[in-house]
Design an enzyme around this catalytic site. Structure first.
Site, PDB file in Angstrom:
ATOM      1  N   CYS A  92      26.737  25.496 -33.774  1.00 21.10           N
ATOM      2  CA  CYS A  92      27.102  26.654 -32.953  1.00 21.10           C
ATOM      3  C   CYS A  92      28.198  27.413 -33.690  1.00 21.10           C
ATOM      4  O   CYS A  92      28.350  27.259 -34.905  1.00 21.10           O
ATOM      5  CB  CYS A  92      27.524  26.230 -31.543  1.00 21.10           C
ATOM      6  SG  CYS A  92      28.987  25.162 -31.480  1.00 21.10           S
ATOM      7  N   ARG A  94      29.126  24.005 -27.601  1.00 24.74           N
ATOM      8  CA  ARG A  94      27.682  23.778 -27.507  1.00 24.74           C
ATOM      9  C   ARG A  94      27.168  22.698 -28.447  1.00 24.74           C
ATOM     10  O   ARG A  94      26.421  21.806 -28.026  1.00 24.74           O
ATOM     11  CB  ARG A  94      26.934  25.104 -27.758  1.00 24.74           C
ATOM     12  CG  ARG A  94      27.158  26.126 -26.647  1.00 24.74           C
ATOM     13  CD  ARG A  94      26.691  27.501 -27.057  1.00 24.74           C
ATOM     14  NE  ARG A  94      27.532  28.042 -28.131  1.00 24.74           N
ATOM     15  CZ  ARG A  94      27.300  29.163 -28.788  1.00 24.74           C
ATOM     16  NH1 ARG A  94      26.225  29.871 -28.492  1.00 24.74           N
ATOM     17  NH2 ARG A  94      28.125  29.579 -29.723  1.00 24.74           N
ATOM     18  N   ASP A  97      27.102  31.206 -24.982  1.00 25.63           N
ATOM     19  CA  ASP A  97      28.425  30.692 -25.350  1.00 25.63           C
ATOM     20  C   ASP A  97      29.284  30.558 -24.087  1.00 25.63           C
ATOM     21  O   ASP A  97      29.543  31.565 -23.419  1.00 25.63           O
ATOM     22  CB  ASP A  97      29.047  31.685 -26.335  1.00 25.63           C
ATOM     23  CG  ASP A  97      30.371  31.200 -26.890  1.00 25.63           C
ATOM     24  OD1 ASP A  97      30.942  30.247 -26.326  1.00 25.63           O
ATOM     25  OD2 ASP A  97      30.831  31.788 -27.874  1.00 25.63           O
TER      26      ASP A  97
HETATM   27  P1  4NP Z   1      30.982  27.052 -29.354  1.00 26.35           P
HETATM   28  O1  4NP Z   1      31.978  27.936 -28.456  1.00 26.35           O
HETATM   29  O2  4NP Z   1      30.455  27.972 -30.456  1.00 26.35           O
HETATM   30  O3  4NP Z   1      29.933  26.648 -28.402  1.00 26.35           O
HETATM   31  O4  4NP Z   1      31.815  25.915 -29.908  1.00 26.35           O
HETATM   32  C1  4NP Z   1      33.016  28.698 -29.004  1.00 26.35           C
HETATM   33  C2  4NP Z   1      34.205  28.098 -29.316  1.00 26.35           C
HETATM   34  C3  4NP Z   1      35.239  28.838 -29.834  1.00 26.35           C
HETATM   35  C4  4NP Z   1      35.079  30.194 -30.037  1.00 26.35           C
HETATM   36  C5  4NP Z   1      33.890  30.793 -29.733  1.00 26.35           C
HETATM   37  C6  4NP Z   1      32.849  30.050 -29.226  1.00 26.35           C
HETATM   38  N1  4NP Z   1      36.150  30.968 -30.550  1.00 26.35           N
HETATM   39  O5  4NP Z   1      35.984  32.174 -30.676  1.00 26.35           O
HETATM   40  O6  4NP Z   1      37.222  30.422 -30.852  1.00 26.35           O
END
Ligand code: 4NP
Length: 157
Positions: free
Chosen positions: A13, A19, A128
């Site tokens: 992800c 995710r 997300d």
């Molecule tokens: P992930 O969620 O891609 O599902 O781990 C996110 C975690 C952090 C960020 C964006 C999405 N961020 O912008 O820091």
């Protein structure tokens, strides 16, 4: 005696704290509870290194624990080497997939979206959950749980 081959799966992800750690944990749990034969390696990574070394987001850890799954991953950024060492790479959304495809012209890993393992009643992208409420984390887990049987079918045949 069974002769299952070794298979490796990498979930990807953006941040590797919501995710993809959930994908790693839920697929591992699903494999453990089915007592599948063979050696299946599961890992996760993010397309950005912003959260490197951090555990999964506490909201996702709690949501997964409520379903009996402990998430133990530490965030790391995906590397080109991953695309030549894992058998199957499962991206959570189309942006993640496009970012991965830009990394190397000829990955040996098979590149898939999580939604490739789901019916048309599910969206193409795992949304997300990072900036939203608890229901977003539940939805991510619902989607991954629904995909696990097809993922297991594809790696164990
Ligand atoms: P992930 O969620 O891609 O599902 O781990 C996110 C975690 C952090 C960020 C964006 C999405 N961020 O912008 O820091």
């Amino acid at each position: 005696m069974s002769h299952s081959k070794t298979c490796s799966v990498l979930f990807v992800c953006l941040g590797n704290i919501c995710r993809s750690p959930a994908g790693e944990g839920l697929l591992q749990h699903s494999i453990d509870t089915r007592q599948l034969q063979g050696d299946i390696e599961i890992d996760s990574a993010g397309t950005i290194g912003y959260h490197t070394g951090k555990p999964a987001d506490h909201r996702m850890r709690i949501a997964a624990l409520n379903r009996g799954v402990e998430l133990l991953s530490q965030s790391r950024k995906i590397t080109v080497k991953d695309l030549h060492s894992f058998d199957l790479v499962i991206a959570m959304d189309r942006e993640n997939l496009a970012d991965i495809q830009r990394m190397t012209p000829e990955p040996t890993a098979e590149l898939k979206l999580l939604s490739d393992f789901l019916g048309d009643n599910w969206p193409s992208d795992v949304p997300d959950p990072y900036y939203g409420g608890d229901e977003g984390f539940e939805y991510v887990l619902d989607m991954i749980e629904a995909a696990c049987p097809s993922i297991i079918d594809s790696i164990s045949t």
